[in-house]
Design an enzyme around this catalytic site. Structure first.
Site, mmCIF file in Angstrom:
data_model
loop_
_atom_site.group_PDB
_atom_site.id
_atom_site.type_symbol
_atom_site.label_atom_id
_atom_site.label_comp_id
_atom_site.label_asym_id
_atom_site.label_seq_id
_atom_site.Cartn_x
_atom_site.Cartn_y
_atom_site.Cartn_z
ATOM 1 N N GLU A 172 15.651 21.394 1.510
ATOM 2 C CA GLU A 172 16.869 20.814 0.912
ATOM 3 C C GLU A 172 18.160 21.532 1.276
ATOM 4 O OE1 GLU A 172 14.104 19.869 -0.498
ATOM 5 O OE2 GLU A 172 14.463 18.039 -1.629
ATOM 6 N N TYR A 174 18.774 24.819 1.060
ATOM 7 C CA TYR A 174 19.047 26.053 0.320
ATOM 8 C C TYR A 174 18.815 27.258 1.242
ATOM 9 C CZ TYR A 174 19.122 23.229 -3.967
ATOM 10 O OH TYR A 174 19.433 22.310 -4.939
ATOM 11 N N ARG A 222 7.599 25.250 0.005
ATOM 12 C CA ARG A 222 8.169 23.908 0.186
ATOM 13 C C ARG A 222 8.983 23.909 1.461
ATOM 14 N NH1 ARG A 222 11.204 20.128 -4.104
ATOM 15 N NH2 ARG A 222 11.422 18.297 -2.781
ATOM 16 N N HIS A 260 20.786 18.592 0.965
ATOM 17 C CA HIS A 260 21.679 17.951 -0.005
ATOM 18 C C HIS A 260 22.942 17.409 0.645
ATOM 19 C CE1 HIS A 260 19.194 18.604 -3.369
ATOM 20 N NE2 HIS A 260 19.306 19.910 -3.378
ATOM 21 N N GLN A 347 19.970 7.003 -12.721
ATOM 22 C CA GLN A 347 21.072 6.897 -13.680
ATOM 23 C C GLN A 347 21.023 7.906 -14.826
ATOM 24 O OE1 GLN A 347 21.399 2.335 -13.636
ATOM 25 N NE2 GLN A 347 22.743 2.980 -15.253
HETATM 26 FE FE1 SF4 Z 1 15.472 8.707 -13.193
HETATM 27 FE FE2 SF4 Z 1 14.192 7.286 -15.025
HETATM 28 FE FE3 SF4 Z 1 15.771 6.051 -13.258
HETATM 29 FE FE4 SF4 Z 1 13.428 7.111 -12.531
HETATM 30 S S1 SF4 Z 1 13.755 5.392 -13.921
HETATM 31 S S2 SF4 Z 1 15.343 7.335 -11.458
HETATM 32 S S3 SF4 Z 1 13.362 8.933 -13.797
HETATM 33 S S4 SF4 Z 1 16.398 7.513 -14.811
#
Ligand code: SF4
Ligand code: NAP
Length: 686
Positions: A172, A174, A222, A260, A347
């Protein structure tokens, strides 16, 4: 006794794995996620409850969010860091909570390098990242040695706290990843220059952590399986790094996709499921130790297929474990249809984190708030009506029936889903189908009396004698009072996305909110006159769209500029009245994807617009005092919504207990996240 039905359905996914003197009960890893729970009051207690629930849900191995090995490695001041023996007792509460349910847990060690949001950030070289305003200082040889010692101390403390192992975060973009590629490493000492020198840091870290912790401690590295940045590693370089890390003593190679700062999206809904398995498969061919596939794997079917096809040995799913802590258990029981599937919207998880809030989940508001929600049945079962089977009404009906209420769910349309049925037309948002499948199952299992094609009035509800009514009657699109709004060129977004109306080649979109951008994206990926497709994204199209070189023969796995212009099927302009930047309110982690995708197709954004009139010549507007005409053949109205709440007001006036949720309560800033959250909360409160 009958074997678990899931074992025959997912034999590879549910097979145990022996590693470092212990056994993982299946191949499902809950990948590392920064939730910010640890930064809250009673953070350890909340984190323990959050992880224990996932362990109860039978995940094989949990990897914690990243802990910095020293203060320079912190992503931000106040972030998690493991440097002191005094922290061991608190961390032990977490490992004990997980072990109580037989899952394993590894602590991730993450040094942020030049991504650290602090003035004194460090990197292999003094080369600034485009996503950080601070320029790193190049580490001295002594600082590198001290950093290795700090990793070793961190791993030893994790072992003392009862962790089953550690994951060394090398992807990512880092610190460790920065050392491995020329893009960020122009050193001329033994830590830079030749490939062997650039790989020295990960190799030394693995060797020395292994030496300090012994063989009965899981050591995961990772690896960046695909950098997706110019000047990143080629596939051959990645293979050799994997082999060096394996020889140094790693037990498992987890895979990370994209730095990122990459301009290619890697985990949100516009990425097809399983899009990155090729990168894990390549590493698997290069080494003998188990390899983990990650990113955009969200169902047990796909996870099983990735492993059974030989692309990986394990599968890492982070967000799907937020969405449903019982993912693994439901798979084992052969009930995948009951899984609450992550729809990759970002979201409530990433977007919350980016705005300094603790993560939760759009489809599961209980995630990361396990200690706040009521699990038991209602004290007094009641006869409840829910009006409207959109996201909020479905959540309310499911939760109320789970708590023992007798629920009737009324829906005026011939199907459940409300606005979700419109979102499904947007490329990638067909993931919403999972939400509909999940709620259909819960409604059925909860014996909710679902009455489709049934608009209801206050009198209907009063006649049936409900104890309480939940009004989830949603919204209707707002149609602005612009002269000529009845012109045949005007289409309301709901008619477009439902396929009732079509758009032409030259389109103006009135409204630059989430729906305006979604409509533009939908139009960009369809031909004039075509109906909505509602289908999964195509992998080859996705790779072409972002110039991804799946052969990894080119540095970073890019075959060209990911943002290079694309051929457009339409001329589109998105307009808003505000002077601010259009799209400013889109999700932090998905807005840039939409904006880039539209910019590639020449979609114009116009702010500070006033709408004068609509006629055969097109849309007449004034911008900065200058009148102009957009000669378009279609004008799509995406000007927000108004609430359907009159039923609620009538019920209240007549003394019937009523609750209003979702868009019916507040149309502004309505989204499925708030609707579901409202629904679950009202279901708990009844
Ligand atoms: Fe995030 Fe839940 Fe949307 Fe999946 S469904 S991307 S875990 S908010
Ligand atoms: P919105 O975000 O509120 O945007 C409405 C747009 O219409 C604004 O650009 C507003 O800008 C304009 N507008 C409002 N009243 C108007 C009027 N009378 N005349 C002309 N223009 C007007 O609403 P939405 O786009 O319908 O989205 C609803 C919600 O769904 C969002 O808040 C979001 O939470 C969710 N959603 C999110 C996404 C996503 O983030 N990807 C996607 C879809 C939906 P001006 O007032 O400046 O003109």
């Amino acid at each position: 006794m009958q074997a678990d039905p899931g074992l025959s359905r997912y034999p590879h996914l549910l097979a145990p794995l022996k590693v470092a003197g212990t056994t993982l009960r299946n191949r499902i890893i809950m990948g590392s996620m920064h939730t910010r729970l640890d930064m809250e009051e009673n953070g350890v207690q909340k984190m323990a409850a959050f992880l224990a629930e996932r362990a109860k849900g039978e995940v094989g191995l949990i990897i914690t969010g990243g802990y910095a090995p020293n203060s320079a490695g912190l992503i931000e001041p106040g972030g998690p860091m493991l440097t002191d023996r005094a922290q061991v007792p608190e961390l032990r509460r977490i490992t004990e909570a997980v072990h109580r349910y037989d899952s394993k847990i590894c602590l991730q060690i993450l040094h942020s390098g030049r991504y650290a949001k602090q003035e004194e950030c460090l990197g292999p070289s003094s080369i600034r990242s485009r996503i950080n305003r601070y320029t790193p200082r190049a580490m001295t040889g002594e600082e590198i040695e001290q950093t290795i010692a700090d990793y070793v101390r961190c791993a030893a403390l994790a072992q003392e706290a009862g962790f089953d192992g550690v994951e060394i975060m090398g992807s990512e973009g880092y610190l460790i990843n920065e050392f491995t590629v020329l893009r960020t490493n122009d050193r001329t000492d033994e830590w830079g220059g030749s490939e062997e020198n650039r790989h020295r840091l990960p190799v030394e870290l693995v060797k020395r952590v292994r030496a300090a912790t012994g063989n009965n401690f899981i050591l995961i590295y990772r690896i960046s399986a695909l950098d997706l940045v110019e000047g990143g590693a080629t596939g051959d370089e990645i293979d050799r790094l994997a082999q060096r890390v394996e020889s140094a003593g790693a037990d498992i190679l987890n895979t990370g996709i994209g730095w990122h700062e990459a301009r290619v999206p890697t985990i949100a809904y516009p990425i097809p499921r399983g899009a990155w398995r090729f990168a894990a498969a390549r590493i698997k061919r290069a080494v003998k130790i188990p390899v983990v596939a990650s990113n955009r794997i969200n169902t047990p079917e796909l996870a099983e297929e990735v492993i059974s096809s030989g692309d990986s040995d394990l599968v890492s799913m982070a967000r799907p474990m937020l969405a449903d802590p019982f993912f693994a258990k439901k798979a084992r029981e052969g009930k995948p249809e009951t899984i609450n599937t992550c729809i990759a919207c970002n979201q409530a998880c990433l977007d919350f984190i980016f705005s300094d809030r603790s993560a939760t989940c759009l489809v599961n508001p209980r995630a990361c708030r396990e200690t706040l929600f009521e699990e038991g049945p209602a004290a007094r079962p009641r006869k409840v009506a829910v009006v409207g089977a959109g996201a909020g009404g479905l959540a309310a009906a499911a939760e109320a029936s789970r708590r023992g209420h007798q629920v009737t769910l009324f829906e005026a349309a011939d199907r459940i889903g409300g606005q979700i049925n419109l979102a499904r037309a947007v490329p990638g948002k067909v993931e919403f189908d999972e939400m509909l499948r999940y709620y259909s199952g819960r409604i059925e299992a909860g014996q909710v009396n679902l009455r489709l094609n049934t608009p209801v009035s206050k009198a209907d509800l009063a006649n049936e004698g409900f104890d309480a009514v939940v009004v989830a009657s949603g919204v209707h699109p707002r149609v602005p009072a612009i002269p000529g709004i009845d012109h045949p060129s005007v289409v309301v977004y709901s008619d477009l996305l439902s396929g009732k109306r079509k758009a032409g080649r030259r389109v103006a979109i009135i409204g630059a909110g989430g729906i305006g951008f979604d409509v533009a994206e939908y139009l960009c990926h369809s031909q004039p006159g075509e109906a909505p497709k509602h289908r999964a994204l195509d992998l080859k199209d996705f790779q072409r769209e972002w110039n991804i070189d799946a052969t990894l023969s080119q540095p970073g796995g890019l075959s060209g500029d990911p943002l290079a212009p694309r051929e457009a099927s339409r001329e589109i302009t998105i307009l808003q009245r505000k002077a601010s930047r259009p799209g400013a309110g889109l999700g932090v982690s998905t807005g840039w994807i939409l904006r880039s995708s539209l910019a590639k197709r020449g979609v114009k954004l116009l702010a500070g617009v006033s709408y004068d009139r609509i006629d055969d010549a097109g849309l007449h507007i004034t911008v900065d005092g200058t009148p102009q005409v957009l000669a378009v053949d279609t004008i799509v109205i995406c000007a927000g919504q108004d609430s359907n709440r009159s039923l609620y007001d009538e019920l209240r006036a007549s003394g019937i207990e009523a609750h209003v949720i979702g868009g019916a309560k507040e149309a502004a800033e309505l989204d499925a996240m708030r609707a579901i959250d409202d629904g679950v909360r009202v279901g708990q409160a009844l």
